[in-house]
Scaffold this motif. Structure first.
Motif, PDB file in Angstrom:
ATOM      1  N   VAL A 264     -46.051 -29.336  54.271  1.00  0.00           N
ATOM      2  CA  VAL A 264     -44.998 -29.363  53.208  1.00  0.00           C
ATOM      3  C   VAL A 264     -45.591 -29.151  51.821  1.00  0.00           C
ATOM      4  CG1 VAL A 264     -43.326 -30.792  52.224  1.00  0.00           C
ATOM      5  CG2 VAL A 264     -43.740 -31.174  54.586  1.00  0.00           C
ATOM      6  N   ILE A 265     -46.642 -29.674  51.650  1.00  0.00           N
ATOM      7  CA  ILE A 265     -47.354 -29.326  50.241  1.00  0.00           C
ATOM      8  C   ILE A 265     -47.658 -27.947  50.191  1.00  0.00           C
ATOM      9  CG2 ILE A 265     -49.267 -29.909  48.637  1.00  0.00           C
ATOM     10  CD1 ILE A 265     -49.578 -32.571  50.022  1.00  0.00           C
ATOM     11  N   GLN A 266     -47.968 -27.167  51.026  1.00  0.00           N
ATOM     12  CA  GLN A 266     -48.339 -25.917  51.085  1.00  0.00           C
ATOM     13  C   GLN A 266     -47.461 -24.892  51.045  1.00  0.00           C
ATOM     14  OE1 GLN A 266     -50.957 -25.986  54.385  1.00  0.00           O
ATOM     15  NE2 GLN A 266     -52.801 -25.938  53.326  1.00  0.00           N
ATOM     16  N   GLU A 267     -46.433 -25.193  52.015  1.00  0.00           N
ATOM     17  CA  GLU A 267     -45.025 -24.442  52.085  1.00  0.00           C
ATOM     18  C   GLU A 267     -43.927 -24.814  51.673  1.00  0.00           C
ATOM     19  OE1 GLU A 267     -45.183 -23.394  56.280  1.00  0.00           O
ATOM     20  OE2 GLU A 267     -47.289 -22.999  56.556  1.00  0.00           O
ATOM     21  N   ARG A 268     -43.930 -25.785  51.141  1.00  0.00           N
ATOM     22  CA  ARG A 268     -42.618 -26.428  50.796  1.00  0.00           C
ATOM     23  C   ARG A 268     -41.483 -26.393  51.778  1.00  0.00           C
ATOM     24  NH1 ARG A 268     -44.048 -29.590  46.460  1.00  0.00           N
ATOM     25  NH2 ARG A 268     -45.815 -28.706  45.442  1.00  0.00           N
ATOM     26  N   GLN A 269     -41.825 -26.368  52.981  1.00  0.00           N
ATOM     27  CA  GLN A 269     -41.010 -26.437  53.898  1.00  0.00           C
ATOM     28  C   GLN A 269     -41.266 -27.526  55.154  1.00  0.00           C
ATOM     29  OE1 GLN A 269     -40.947 -22.366  55.532  1.00  0.00           O
ATOM     30  NE2 GLN A 269     -39.229 -21.869  54.138  1.00  0.00           N
ATOM     31  N   PHE A 270     -40.218 -27.894  55.859  1.00  0.00           N
ATOM     32  CA  PHE A 270     -40.561 -28.848  56.895  1.00  0.00           C
ATOM     33  C   PHE A 270     -39.318 -28.727  58.100  1.00  0.00           C
ATOM     34  CE2 PHE A 270     -37.656 -31.049  53.739  1.00  0.00           C
ATOM     35  CZ  PHE A 270     -37.152 -31.935  54.562  1.00  0.00           C
ATOM     36  N   GLU A 271     -39.375 -29.297  59.134  1.00  0.00           N
ATOM     37  CA  GLU A 271     -38.237 -29.429  60.002  1.00  0.00           C
ATOM     38  C   GLU A 271     -38.001 -30.950  60.412  1.00  0.00           C
ATOM     39  OE1 GLU A 271     -41.121 -27.682  61.087  1.00  0.00           O
ATOM     40  OE2 GLU A 271     -40.234 -25.897  60.219  1.00  0.00           O
ATOM     41  N   ARG A 272     -36.836 -31.295  60.447  1.00  0.00           N
ATOM     42  CA  ARG A 272     -36.113 -32.634  60.934  1.00  0.00           C
ATOM     43  C   ARG A 272     -36.816 -32.873  62.456  1.00  0.00           C
ATOM     44  NH1 ARG A 272     -30.959 -31.154  58.926  1.00  0.00           N
ATOM     45  NH2 ARG A 272     -30.668 -31.925  56.991  1.00  0.00           N
ATOM     46  N   LEU A 273     -36.934 -33.994  62.707  1.00  0.00           N
ATOM     47  CA  LEU A 273     -37.370 -34.373  64.308  1.00  0.00           C
ATOM     48  C   LEU A 273     -35.978 -33.889  65.136  1.00  0.00           C
ATOM     49  CD1 LEU A 273     -38.760 -38.089  63.977  1.00  0.00           C
ATOM     50  CD2 LEU A 273     -39.952 -35.830  64.478  1.00  0.00           C
ATOM     51  N   GLY A 274     -36.634 -33.261  66.166  1.00  0.00           N
ATOM     52  CA  GLY A 274     -35.401 -32.634  67.200  1.00  0.00           C
ATOM     53  C   GLY A 274     -35.103 -31.450  66.458  1.00  0.00           C
ATOM     54  N   SER A 275     -35.421 -30.582  65.698  1.00  0.00           N
ATOM     55  CA  SER A 275     -34.873 -29.503  65.087  1.00  0.00           C
ATOM     56  C   SER A 275     -36.034 -28.431  64.883  1.00  0.00           C
ATOM     57  CB  SER A 275     -34.152 -29.403  63.955  1.00  0.00           C
ATOM     58  OG  SER A 275     -33.624 -28.515  63.173  1.00  0.00           O
ATOM     59  N   ASN A 276     -35.629 -27.321  65.158  1.00  0.00           N
ATOM     60  CA  ASN A 276     -36.413 -26.104  64.797  1.00  0.00           C
ATOM     61  C   ASN A 276     -36.423 -25.415  63.687  1.00  0.00           C
ATOM     62  OD1 ASN A 276     -37.863 -26.440  67.477  1.00  0.00           O
ATOM     63  ND2 ASN A 276     -36.472 -25.429  68.629  1.00  0.00           N
ATOM     64  N   ASN A 277     -35.082 -25.919  62.852  1.00  0.00           N
ATOM     65  CA  ASN A 277     -34.665 -25.139  61.570  1.00  0.00           C
ATOM     66  C   ASN A 277     -35.693 -25.611  60.624  1.00  0.00           C
ATOM     67  OD1 ASN A 277     -32.873 -23.782  63.043  1.00  0.00           O
ATOM     68  ND2 ASN A 277     -31.252 -25.444  62.759  1.00  0.00           N
ATOM     69  N   SER A 278     -36.353 -24.780  59.506  1.00  0.00           N
ATOM     70  CA  SER A 278     -36.924 -25.153  58.541  1.00  0.00           C
ATOM     71  C   SER A 278     -36.041 -25.431  57.302  1.00  0.00           C
ATOM     72  CB  SER A 278     -37.971 -23.883  58.197  1.00  0.00           C
ATOM     73  OG  SER A 278     -38.947 -23.852  59.210  1.00  0.00           O
ATOM     74  N   ILE A 279     -36.252 -26.346  56.720  1.00  0.00           N
ATOM     75  CA  ILE A 279     -35.810 -26.837  55.429  1.00  0.00           C
ATOM     76  C   ILE A 279     -36.616 -26.445  54.286  1.00  0.00           C
ATOM     77  CG2 ILE A 279     -34.542 -28.808  54.094  1.00  0.00           C
ATOM     78  CD1 ILE A 279     -33.899 -29.693  56.842  1.00  0.00           C
ATOM     79  N   SER A 280     -36.101 -26.040  53.097  1.00  0.00           N
ATOM     80  CA  SER A 280     -37.059 -25.727  52.081  1.00  0.00           C
ATOM     81  C   SER A 280     -36.754 -26.645  51.135  1.00  0.00           C
ATOM     82  CB  SER A 280     -36.659 -24.482  51.383  1.00  0.00           C
ATOM     83  OG  SER A 280     -36.946 -23.259  52.177  1.00  0.00           O
ATOM     84  N   VAL A 281     -37.525 -27.467  50.158  1.00  0.00           N
ATOM     85  CA  VAL A 281     -37.440 -28.194  49.263  1.00  0.00           C
ATOM     86  C   VAL A 281     -38.065 -28.142  48.033  1.00  0.00           C
ATOM     87  CG1 VAL A 281     -36.809 -30.211  50.628  1.00  0.00           C
ATOM     88  CG2 VAL A 281     -39.049 -29.902  50.290  1.00  0.00           C
TER      89      VAL A 281
END
Length: 464
Positions: A264-281
């Motif tokens: 998350v620190i490197q890419e500013r992205q993560f996925e919710r548990l149970g999802s393959n969709n990346s979320i940008s923050v």
């Protein structure tokens, strides 16, 4: 989906109606449009759910057994909730709903409900709620910084210079220091002095949750991701988007969470548990620990790459025993704070009590001092705090330090012999009043009385 849509679909709505069919249909419509929904069958259960669910909007039936919807609104406001309230009413109670709008209800819906009208009204209520929150935030006084005090010593003055340089930036900050020194206070001050003080400040205690719960807490989960995940939930990273995420006790996180956090620190992205969709923050990360993370890296318990990502700027908060020049100012601040909270008029603290606070070692740092002053404000029998008002743990150490005397037999009075026996026994048992009472065969209250009597005698005469 736009950012506004994302924030609205993450909103929490509490549906309150004694009719199970209405609760099911209204809740279903809202859930199908992404809202987090909870329900309650009466006003009393709604009050309980308000405390745990913290809704942004309440959709409430006007007529219910017991408390009606209008009375519930008053109870919700008294409980401190700022949730927007939408009433549901039948034809016969429309006038009651209109009258309630003059008392602060946002809007009303007539039964049978239109799904389109329900959704547009809830969305409008959310927009109004956000606008009110922004106005309230702007009206708040500036957050007190731990560096605002005029009595800063050299250690805190040096820390203040580093703070003033990093605070306006979006740089990741690692705050270190012993337990109780005020790491969270510094983190909040960083946020309030940042370029986005009106954005969320979200705090996570990493040590309070096991690995699986912490992962869900940080990144969120989809419905069905694990047993008990009945609906989608946003994690702390999503909640802190645009603002600051404070990760306390960062040295306690597991290797798995370390890996995910690094990404998350490197890419500013993560996925919710149970999802393959990346979320940008866009989140400013502030972490804190009372451990030496370099030692943890060398021991193989903390990833070196994560440490260097977190340690862009390091702020080390010194322990209170190394900045005793701040004690008087802190005491004055806490006296004002707790006098207001407990409605106890305290004008200040006498010199003898303040000297005891200066001489104490403060293993619990500022947090222990804060608790000590709250205790003293509650126990005070005068307008000025005195030595006898301080907690027994602080008095006990002071007594052991000042009571370096011998009871001469014969020649000593009975009270002096008693005092000598109590002090020597306290030294022997490591300061425990309970163990000292057991050894001497007297009550723990008697031990505490002797301690307070000695402190008061020393304060008056300079000797036991």
């Amino acid at each position: 989906m736009s950012q506004n849509e994302t924030s609205e679909t993450a909103a929490r709505v509490l549906v309150v109606d004694d009719d199970a069919g209405v609760r099911t249909s209204v809740g279903g419509i809202l859930q199908s449009h992404g809202y987090q929904v909870a329900t309650a069958c009466d006003a009393y259960k709604a009050l309980l759910r308000t405390r745990t669910f913290d809704p942004h909007v309440l959709v409430v039936d006007v007529r219910m057994p017991g408390l009606d919807g209008v009375a519930l609104m008053g109870q919700v406001r008294e409980a401190g909730s700022t949730a927007m309230i939408v009433l549901m009413t039948g034809f016969g109670s429309v006038m009651q709903a209109v009258t309630a709008m003059r008392q602060g209800v946002f809007d009303y819906l007539t039964k049978p409900l239109s799904a389109k009208k329900l959704l547009t009204t809830v969305e409008a209520a959310l927009r109004q709620g956000r606008a009110r929150a922004a106005v309230a935030l702007a009206a708040q006084p500036r957050q007190l910084s731990p560096f605002d005090r005029e009595t800063l010593g050299p250690r805190m003055a040096k820390l203040s210079k580093a703070f003033s340089k990093v605070a306006p930036t979006r740089a990741t900050v690692l705050i270190t220091g012993e337990t109780g020194v005020g790491k969270e206070v510094v983190a909040r001050a960083l946020h309030h002095a940042s370029s986005a003080p009106g954005k969320p400040f979200v705090c996570v205690n990493s040590a309070a949750l096991c690995e699986s719960l912490l992962e869900s807490e940080l990144f969120g989960h989809e419905s069905g991701a694990f047993t008990g995940a009945v609906r989608r939930r946003d994690g702390k990273f999503s909640q802190a988007d645009g603002g600051t995420l404070f990760l306390d006790e960062i040295g306690e996180i597991s290797p798995l969470i370390q890996v995910k956090l690094l990404r998350v620190i490197q890419e500013r992205q993560f996925e919710r548990l149970g999802s393959n969709n990346s979320i940008s923050v866009d989140v400013r990360l502030v972490a804190a620990t009372n451990r030496n993370l370099l030692d943890e890296v060398e021991a193989g318990r903390f990833r070196s790459d994560l440490f260097y990502r977190l340690n862009v700027v390091s702020l080390c908060v010194p322990p209170l025993r190394q900045r005793t020049e701040e004690i008087a100012g802190l005491v004055a601040t806490f006296i004002r704070q707790f006098s207001r909270r407990h409605q106890t008029p305290i004008a200040g603290i006498d010199d003898a009590a303040l000297q005891i606070l200066h001489d104490y070692r403060w293993p619990g740092n500022v947090r222990e001092l804060e608790n000590a002053i709250e205790h003293a404000v509650i126990m005070a029998s005068d307008l000025v705090l005195r030595a006898g008002d301080l907690p027994a743990s602080i008095l006990r150490e002071n007594v052991v330090r000042v009571a370096n005397f011998e009871a001469e037999i014969p020649g000593a009075r009975l009270a002096e012999i008693e005092r000598y026996a109590v002090h020597k026994t306290l030294e022997y048992v490591g300061g425990s009043t309970l163990r000292a009472a057991t050894v001497l065969g007297i009550s723990q209250r008697k031990i505490q009385y002797v301690i307070r009597d000695t402190v008061n005698t020393v304060a008056l005469h300079g000797r036991p």
